[in-house]
Design an enzyme around this catalytic site. Structure first.
Site, mmCIF file in Angstrom:
data_model
loop_
_atom_site.group_PDB
_atom_site.id
_atom_site.type_symbol
_atom_site.label_atom_id
_atom_site.label_comp_id
_atom_site.label_asym_id
_atom_site.label_seq_id
_atom_site.Cartn_x
_atom_site.Cartn_y
_atom_site.Cartn_z
ATOM 1 N N ASP A 1 50.178 48.516 49.073
ATOM 2 C CA ASP A 1 50.613 48.507 47.571
ATOM 3 C C ASP A 1 49.664 49.112 46.611
ATOM 4 O O ASP A 1 48.595 49.702 47.220
ATOM 5 C CB ASP A 1 50.181 46.839 47.363
ATOM 6 C CG ASP A 1 50.658 46.543 45.778
ATOM 7 O OD1 ASP A 1 51.651 46.909 45.261
ATOM 8 O OD2 ASP A 1 50.015 45.755 45.144
ATOM 9 N N SER A 2 50.015 49.254 45.521
ATOM 10 C CA SER A 2 49.265 50.138 44.663
ATOM 11 C C SER A 2 47.915 49.317 44.143
ATOM 12 O O SER A 2 46.924 49.946 43.614
ATOM 13 C CB SER A 2 49.963 50.475 43.357
ATOM 14 O OG SER A 2 50.264 48.930 42.727
ATOM 15 N N CYS B 1 54.870 47.143 47.749
ATOM 16 C CA CYS B 1 54.798 47.557 46.406
ATOM 17 C C CYS B 1 56.321 47.827 45.885
ATOM 18 O O CYS B 1 56.847 48.786 46.543
ATOM 19 C CB CYS B 1 53.962 48.767 46.105
ATOM 20 S SG CYS B 1 53.926 49.398 44.393
ATOM 21 N N GLU C 1 46.777 40.163 36.249
ATOM 22 C CA GLU C 1 45.437 40.740 36.611
ATOM 23 C C GLU C 1 44.473 40.122 36.011
ATOM 24 O O GLU C 1 43.092 40.037 36.435
ATOM 25 C CB GLU C 1 45.494 42.400 36.433
ATOM 26 C CG GLU C 1 46.294 42.997 37.268
ATOM 27 C CD GLU C 1 45.541 43.488 38.602
ATOM 28 O OE1 GLU C 1 44.416 43.383 38.462
ATOM 29 O OE2 GLU C 1 46.345 44.037 39.341
ATOM 30 N N CYS D 1 58.685 43.050 41.532
ATOM 31 C CA CYS D 1 57.416 43.553 41.257
ATOM 32 C C CYS D 1 56.453 42.528 42.083
ATOM 33 O O CYS D 1 56.558 41.509 42.012
ATOM 34 C CB CYS D 1 56.811 43.924 39.882
ATOM 35 S SG CYS D 1 55.116 44.427 39.747
ATOM 36 N N HIS E 1 53.476 41.569 41.485
ATOM 37 C CA HIS E 1 52.570 40.713 40.796
ATOM 38 C C HIS E 1 53.544 39.399 40.299
ATOM 39 O O HIS E 1 52.924 38.336 40.044
ATOM 40 C CB HIS E 1 51.908 41.158 39.544
ATOM 41 C CG HIS E 1 51.005 42.181 39.716
ATOM 42 N ND1 HIS E 1 51.241 43.093 40.695
ATOM 43 C CD2 HIS E 1 49.617 42.072 39.369
ATOM 44 C CE1 HIS E 1 49.794 43.941 40.605
ATOM 45 N NE2 HIS E 1 48.862 43.256 39.978
HETATM 46 N N1 DGL Z 1 52.617 46.920 42.699
HETATM 47 C C1 DGL Z 1 53.514 47.440 41.687
HETATM 48 C C2 DGL Z 1 54.807 46.904 41.900
HETATM 49 O O1 DGL Z 1 55.229 46.158 42.662
HETATM 50 C C3 DGL Z 1 53.056 46.758 40.311
HETATM 51 C C4 DGL Z 1 51.569 47.270 39.773
HETATM 52 C C5 DGL Z 1 51.601 48.962 39.466
HETATM 53 O O2 DGL Z 1 52.357 49.328 38.560
HETATM 54 O O3 DGL Z 1 51.029 49.608 40.273
HETATM 55 O O4 DGL Z 1 55.774 47.499 41.340
#
Ligand code: DGL
Length: 272
Positions: free
Chosen positions: A13-14, A76, A154, A188, A190
């Site tokens: 993931d990011s 992600c 976050e 997403c 989160h």
């Molecule tokens: N992990 C990203 C997503 O699921 C969210 C956070 C980001 O913008 O990197 O799209």
């Protein structure tokens, strides 16, 4: 990539959000060896251009390939949608969040009116919308970028009665509410942490599709189809890698996972 049943599943993931997928994989397949990479040095991906996101995804994969995984799980939303061309070119086997979520939404909807909330880059890619329309051509798909939800999570503002979370949700979700969607994809990593807040704003009649659970289930099915499920009878090993701020990752990660991250299992690495 490996065809060995005991090779690890590599999840990335990011940042920390992909742990919402990791958690479900851990629950569904406790005997698998899992590797997680969170690109905490370059998060967020969702506000960046497609070229940059694809470059990031390529370097994330190069790092994960060192462990010879049997499957890559793209936890992600942004990397799944915008990084799709890189994933297709580089990975023999991968599971991303797009199809599992779209399939679940297409199965769930009765009215054919489906909402998708995601990052801006994901929305721009049109990936969720295209997949839903492929499965259900008559579907009406309504999308909304809700990037600020990432920051809300976050900051740990995830309680059902948190005023900031509710105010942001009210603003982001008002148009989707007006469109009377009956199913909403949380596109997403989160967003599942804000499920209660989102459900409250949308109303009880709207079904939320959590990409975390759906993706974990798809990963399990993909491994079964490949004949690559581990036959181990003991708990699998877990290893977490991040590209920045290990301390914050472990702290917030515990919120996502619902249990502490053992510091021996977490390591800071340079990627990209
Ligand atoms: N992990 C990203 C997503 O699921 C969210 C956070 C980001 O913008 O990197 O799209």
């Amino acid at each position: 990539m490996s065809m060995n049943k005991n090779a690890p599943i590599a999840i990335f993931d990011s940042g920390v959000g992909g742990l919402s997928v990791f958690k479900e994989i851990e629950k569904l397949m406790p005997n698998e060896n899992l590797i997680y990479f969170g690109d905490t040095a370059r998060v967020p991906y969702g506000t960046r251009s497609a070229e940059t996101i694809r470059r990031f995804v390529k370097s994330d994969l190069d790092f994960l390939f060192r462990f010879a995984p049997k499957l890559i799980v793209v936890a992600c939303g942004t990397a799944s949608c915008v990084g799709a061309p890189v994933l297709e070119e580089e990975c023999e086997h991968f599971t991303s969040v797009i199809s599992p979520s779209a399939i679940a939404a297409a199965k769930t909807t009765k009215s054919g009116r489906i909402g998708v909330i995601s990052t801006a880059a994901t929305l721009k890619s049109g990936a969720f919308e295209n997949k839903i329309k492929e499965l259900l051509p008559a579907a009406e798909v309504y999308t909304k970028a809700a990037q600020m939800f990432v920051n809300v999570v976050e900051n740990g503002w995830i309680e059902e009665d948190n005023e900031i979370a509710n105010a942001v949700a009210k603003e982001y979700l008002k148009d989707l509410k007006k469109q009377h969607v009956d199913t909403l994809i949380l596109g997403c990593t989160h967003f599942p942490l804000l499920s209660k807040v989102i459900q409250k704003q949308m109303g009880e009649d709207v079904t939320l599709i959590s990409s975390g659970y759906e993706t974990a289930l798809a990963a399990k099915m993909d491994l079964e189809a490949l004949g690559l499920r581990s036959d181990s009878t003991v708990a699998g090993t877990k290893k977490f890698f991040v590209s920045d701020d290990l301390e914050s990752f472990c702290q917030l990660g515990a919120v996502f996972l619902g249990h502490a991250i053992d510091r021996d299992e977490a390591e800071l690495v340079e990627v990209g």
